[in-house]
Write an enzyme that holds these catalytic residues in place. Structure first.
Site, PDB file in Angstrom:
ATOM      1  N   LYS A   1       0.885  -1.110  -0.116  1.00  0.00           N
ATOM      2  CA  LYS A   1       0.099  -0.002  -0.029  1.00  0.00           C
ATOM      3  C   LYS A   1       1.015   1.231  -0.101  1.00  0.00           C
ATOM      4  O   LYS A   1       2.150   0.973   0.200  1.00  0.00           O
ATOM      5  CB  LYS A   1      -0.791   0.061   1.212  1.00  0.00           C
ATOM      6  CG  LYS A   1      -2.006  -1.017   1.096  1.00  0.00           C
ATOM      7  CD  LYS A   1      -2.954  -0.585   2.125  1.00  0.00           C
ATOM      8  CE  LYS A   1      -4.076  -1.727   2.258  1.00  0.00           C
ATOM      9  NZ  LYS A   1      -5.068  -1.714   3.457  1.00  0.00           N
TER      10      LYS A   1
ATOM     11  N   HIS B   1       2.084   6.872   2.963  1.00  0.00           N
ATOM     12  CA  HIS B   1       1.316   8.002   2.881  1.00  0.00           C
ATOM     13  C   HIS B   1       1.893   9.045   3.719  1.00  0.00           C
ATOM     14  O   HIS B   1       2.868   8.816   4.368  1.00  0.00           O
ATOM     15  CB  HIS B   1      -0.194   7.986   2.953  1.00  0.00           C
ATOM     16  CG  HIS B   1      -0.661   7.219   4.133  1.00  0.00           C
ATOM     17  ND1 HIS B   1      -0.432   7.810   5.434  1.00  0.00           N
ATOM     18  CD2 HIS B   1      -1.054   6.006   4.470  1.00  0.00           C
ATOM     19  CE1 HIS B   1      -1.060   7.047   6.207  1.00  0.00           C
ATOM     20  NE2 HIS B   1      -1.344   5.916   5.768  1.00  0.00           N
TER      21      HIS B   1
ATOM     22  N   HIS C   1       2.535   8.172   7.378  1.00  0.00           N
ATOM     23  CA  HIS C   1       3.778   7.537   7.693  1.00  0.00           C
ATOM     24  C   HIS C   1       5.033   8.203   7.536  1.00  0.00           C
ATOM     25  O   HIS C   1       5.907   8.144   8.298  1.00  0.00           O
ATOM     26  CB  HIS C   1       3.995   6.366   6.700  1.00  0.00           C
ATOM     27  CG  HIS C   1       2.769   5.499   6.643  1.00  0.00           C
ATOM     28  ND1 HIS C   1       2.070   5.117   5.414  1.00  0.00           N
ATOM     29  CD2 HIS C   1       2.263   4.398   7.556  1.00  0.00           C
ATOM     30  CE1 HIS C   1       1.058   4.246   5.561  1.00  0.00           C
ATOM     31  NE2 HIS C   1       1.349   3.775   7.194  1.00  0.00           N
TER      32      HIS C   1
HETATM   33  N1  ARG Z   1       0.455   0.318   9.604  1.00  0.00           N
HETATM   34  C1  ARG Z   1      -0.698   0.980  10.127  1.00  0.00           C
HETATM   35  C2  ARG Z   1      -1.093   2.155   9.225  1.00  0.00           C
HETATM   36  O1  ARG Z   1      -0.713   2.222   8.272  1.00  0.00           O
HETATM   37  C3  ARG Z   1       0.053   1.966  11.355  1.00  0.00           C
HETATM   38  C4  ARG Z   1       0.725   1.111  12.563  1.00  0.00           C
HETATM   39  C5  ARG Z   1       0.520   1.885  13.736  1.00  0.00           C
HETATM   40  N2  ARG Z   1       0.958   1.235  14.962  1.00  0.00           N
HETATM   41  C6  ARG Z   1       0.164   0.450  15.695  1.00  0.00           C
HETATM   42  N3  ARG Z   1       0.851  -0.265  16.825  1.00  0.00           N
HETATM   43  N4  ARG Z   1      -1.249   0.093  15.251  1.00  0.00           N
HETATM   44  O2  ARG Z   1      -2.269   2.570   9.557  1.00  0.00           O
END
Ligand code: ARG
Length: 641
Positions: free
Chosen positions: A155, A158, A161
C-alpha cells in the site's frame, strides 16, 4: 561532562562558590540547573521555603526579556503580600557571580543570568563536550521503545507514515541523548486478508525480476491490478444478478488463502515471506537516507497466535468482551468508557483483527524488552483506535498500561510531485533532491566549490522536508509546499543548513586548532572591548559617543547569544516532556537568528589574535550546538552548500 567534583574545581577557578546540590538536578551537564541550585539556595535562605519546593517552582522563561528563569511567588506557598515580598526578596538577593540581576514584577521574580559567568562556562563546555553537549543521564537505566513509521506492504507510503517516520526518528534520538536505552521499532502492516489478495495477484501479474528490482512499487502495482479484478467481478455479479461463487471468485480465494496463512501453512507463507523480506530490505536503504536505523522490524504478522489466544481468553475471563453473532467485541460504554464506542476483537471466522494484534504486540513487547515507556507515533486518525487498545490493556490489569504514550499528529495537505501523487517515500526524496540541485545550480560560483553536489542536495533537500514537518506543533495540519520549504529565506531547513555552512566557513577561514580555541579569554572585555580603552583613545566627543554606543550594542548582542546557547540542554529536556519536535526547531531558529544578528557586530577576521580567538570560540560553540540539534532531528548538517 565531568564529575561534580570537577565542576566544583572549575567554579572555584572562576571564584564562584558551588551551590548546594539539589536532588534531581544535573549541574554538571546543564548550566541552567547549576543556576537553579544557586537560586533555590538563596530563596531558601531568604524565605525559609523548602529547597526542593524552591527548585521546582523555577520556571522556564520563553522570552529573554522576562529573564532566564522566573518564579511565581504563589508557588513558594508563602503567606502575606506577595507583591511586596517580591520586592523585598529581589532587594536582598545575592547575585553570587551567577546572576546579573533579579527583577520583581508583580508576584513574579525574574532572574537574569550573568553573561560573564555564562561566557566562561558555556563556551568551553560546548567546545570540550562537542557532540555530547546537551546530553544528560536523565533516563539512566531506563528503556524506551519507540514504534514509528510502520508502513503497510503493497500500500502507499502516505503522509501519515512520513510524519511518523520524521517525528519518531527525532524522539528516538532525543531520548538517546537524554540517557535512555532506546529501541527503535517498525511495526509493518504485513498481515491481513490483503496478503491473500496480493498472493493471488502476484501469481497472475507478478514478475520475480521486478519484485527483486523494485519490490515496493511492484507489489503496489500488483495489488492495484488484482483489486481492479475484484471490483470488476463484483460489478459483473451485480449486473447479471448471478452471485459470486466463494470458491472461485478472487475475493473468496484470497480469503481462503489468508486463512491458510493464519494456520501456518508453509506453502501459503512462502510468497508472503518473500514480499516481506524484499520490502524491508528496500526500506532499510530509504530509512538510511533519513539517518534512521531500526533495531527491530516487527509487524502485525509477528504477533504470535498463542499470545492472541491468551488475550482473547483473558478478555473473556474478565468479562470485557461479549459475543455477537459468533464474533467477539468490547462494548466500552458498558464498561464505563462512554466515548470509546465498540470494537471487534475476533471475527466470526476466528481470525484476529488490527486491535487484537496491537493488544498482543504490546504484551509481547513488554515481556521482551521490559520497557519503562513505550511511545507510539501514529497519526491522529487513529486516536480512537489507540485509546481503545490502551484502555483494554489497562482493564486487563496490566499496570504498565500507564507507561504507554501515543504521540499523535495532524495531516499533511497537498503532498504531490510533478509526476503526480506521491505514493512512496523514495519519490518524495528523489523529487526534493532534484529541486534542490536546481536551486544550487543557480549560483554557479558556489556550486563549483561543493564536493559532492548530489549528496549535498539530498541532505539539504531532506532537511527542508523535515523542518517543514517539525516546525509547528505536531497536532497541526500543514500544507506541503515545495517552493516554500526549499527557500533559504524564512524559517526553513535550507536556512538552518546555510547558517551551519556559514559558520563552517568562518572556522575554515580562521584555521585555528581546536585546542587553541579552548585557551580563548572569554571575558566580555576581550570579546567586545571596554569603555576605558575607548576613552583612552582621545577621540572627538562625537566619535567617542559613537564608539561607546557600538560597544554597548556588541555587549547586548553577545549577551543575547550566550543566553540562548545556555538553554540548549533545557530545550532538549522540555522537548522530551512534551514530545514536541517544534520545541527544538523553534530553538534552533532562535539560535541562528541571534547568531546572524550578533555576527554583524562581532566580526572575526582581521581582529587582533586575542579577540579573534574569543569570537571564534563563541561562534564555534554556536556551530556545535546547531550541529547537535540538527542531528537530533535526524538531519545531516552540511559544510558547504
Ligand atoms: N500500519 C498502520 C497504518 O498504516 C500503522 C500502525 C501503527 N501502529 C500500531 N501499533 N497500530 O495505518
Amino acid at each position: 561532562a565531568g564529575s561534580r567534583e570537577e565542576l566544583a574545581a572549575q567554579l572555584a577557578k572562576l571564584n564562584l562558590e558551588t551551590p548546594e546540590y539539589i536532588e534531581g538536578s544535573y549541574p554538571e551537564y546543564n548550566v541552567v540547573d547549576l543556576c537553579r541550585n544557586f537560586i533555590a539556595g538563596q530563596l531558601t535562605k531568604l524565605t525559609g521555603v523548602d529547597k526542593k519546593i524552591a527548585y521546582e517552582s523555577l520556571e522556564w522563561s520563553i522570552v529573554l526579556e522576562k529573564g532566564d528563569l522566573l518564579v511565581p511567588l504563589p508557588r513558594l506557598r508563602l503567606k502575606g503580600d506577595l507583591v511586596q515580598m517580591a520586592g523585598d526578596i529581589a532587594g536582598k538577593f545575592e547575585l553570587g557571580g551567577y546572576l546579573d540581576r533579579v527583577v520583581p514584577v508583580g508576584k513574579f521574580l525574574q532572574f537574569f543570568f550573568s553573561p560573564k559567568f555564562l561566557l566562561n562556562t558555556v563556551t568551553p563546555d560546548v567546545l570540550k563536550r562537542g557532540s555530547e553537549y546537551g546530553s544528560a543521564p536523565l533516563g539512566k537505566n531506563k528503556t524506551v521503545l519507540v514504534e514509528f513509521s510502520s508502513p503497510n506492504i503493497a500500500k502507499p507510503f502516505h503522509a501519515g507514515h512520513l510524519r511518523s517516520t520524521i517525528i519518531g526518528g527525532f524522539l528516538s534520538n532525543l531520548y538517546e541523548k537524554l540517557g535512555w536505552k532506546v529501541i527503535r521499532m517498525n511495526y509493518i502492516g504485513d498481515w491481513g486478508k490483503q496478503f491473500g489478495v496480493l498472493a493471488l495477484g502476484f501469481k497472475k501479474y507478478g514478475s520475480d525480476k521486478e519484485l527483486a528490482e523494485n519490490p515496493i512499487q511492484h507489489l503496489f502495482h500488483v495489488y492495484v491490478r488484482i483489486n481492479q479484478d475484484i471490483s470488476a467481478e463484483k460489478e459483473e455479479a451485480e449486473k447479471t444478478g448471478i452471485p459470486l461463487d466463494e470458491n472461485t471468485c478472487t475475493d473468496g480465494q484470497a480469503r481462503a488463502f489468508f486463512r491458510k496463512m493464519e494456520e501456518g501453512d508453509e506453502k501459503a507463507l512462502f510468497l508472503w515471506r518473500k514480499f516481506r523480506d524484499l520490502s524491508i530490505k528496500r526500506y532499510v536503504d530509504t530509512y538510511a537516507r533519513l539517518n534512521i536505523k531500526y533495531d527491530v522490524y516487527s509487524g502485525e504478522s509477528q504477533v504470535s497466535q498463542m499470545t492472541i489466544a491468551d488475550v482473547t481468553e483473558k478478555l473473556k475471563e474478565k468479562e470485557l468482551i461479549i459475543e455477537d453473532k459468533g464474533a467477539w467485541l468490547v462494548d466500552f460504554k458498558k464498561l464505563g468508557h462512554k466515548k470509546l464506542g465498540k470494537v471487534l476483537v475476533q471475527k466470526s471466522d476466528g481470525t484476529s483483527l488490527y486491535v487484537t494484534r496491537d493488544l498482543g504486540a504490546a504484551i509481547e513487547r513488554k515481556n521482551a524488552y521490559k520497557f519503562d515507556k513505550m511511545i507510539y507515533v501514529i497519526a491522529s486518525q487513529q486516536d480512537l483506535h489507540t485509546k481503545q487498545f490502551f484502555t483494554i490493556l489497562d482493564m486487563m490489569g496490566n499496570k504498565w498500561a500507564k507507561d504507554l504514550v501515543h504521540v499523535s499528529f495532524g495531516m499533511v495537505l497537498g503532498m504531490s510531485t510533478r509526476k503526480g501523487t506521491v505514493v512512496f517515500l523514495d519519490d518524495i526524496l528523489e523529487n526534493v533532491q532534484e529541486k534542490m540541485l536546481e536551486i544550487m545550480q543557480q549560483n554557479k560560483e558556489k556550486f563549483a566549490q561543493v564536493d559532492d553536489p548530489k549528496k549535498v542536495a539530498d541532505q539539504v533537500g531532506i532537511s527542508a522536508v523535515m523542518i517543514q514537518d517539525m516546525q509547528a506543533k505536531r497536532v497541526n495540519n500543514y500544507e506541503f509546499g515545495w517552493d516554500r520549504m526549499l527557500s533559504s529565506e524564512g524559517d526553513t531547513g535550507p536556512y538552518l543548513q546555510y547558517a551551519h555552512s556559514r559558520l563552517r566557513s568562518i572556522e575554515r577561514n580562521c584555521q585555528v586548532r581546536p585546542e587553541e580555541l579552548l585557551t580563548a579569554n572569554m571575558s566580555m572585555d576581550n570579546l567586545c572591548g571596554n569603555e576605558e580603552e575607548i576613552r583612552k583613545l582621545n577621540l572627538s566627543e562625537e566619535e567617542e559617543e559613537k564608539q561607546l554606543r557600538s560597544l554597548k550594542l556588541r555587549v547586548e548582542k553577545a549577551t543575547a547569544l550566550i543566553r540562548i546557547m545556555a538553554s540548549y540542554p533545557d530545550t532538549l529536556r522540555y522537548a522530551s516532556k512534551n514530545y514536541e519536535p517544534s520545541t527544538l526547531v523553534t530553538y534552533l531558529f532562535k539560535l541562528t537568528h541571534q547568531f546572524s544578528s550578533t555576527y554583524k557586530f562581532l566580526r572575526v577576521m582581521g581582529e587582533p589574535k586575542e579577540v579573534l580567538l574569543a569570537r571564534l570560540a563563541l561562534f564555534s560553540a554556536v556551530r556545535q550546538i546547531l550541529n547537535n540539534g540538527l542531528r537530533v532531528l535526524c538531519i545531516t548538517p552540511v559544510d558547504r552548500m
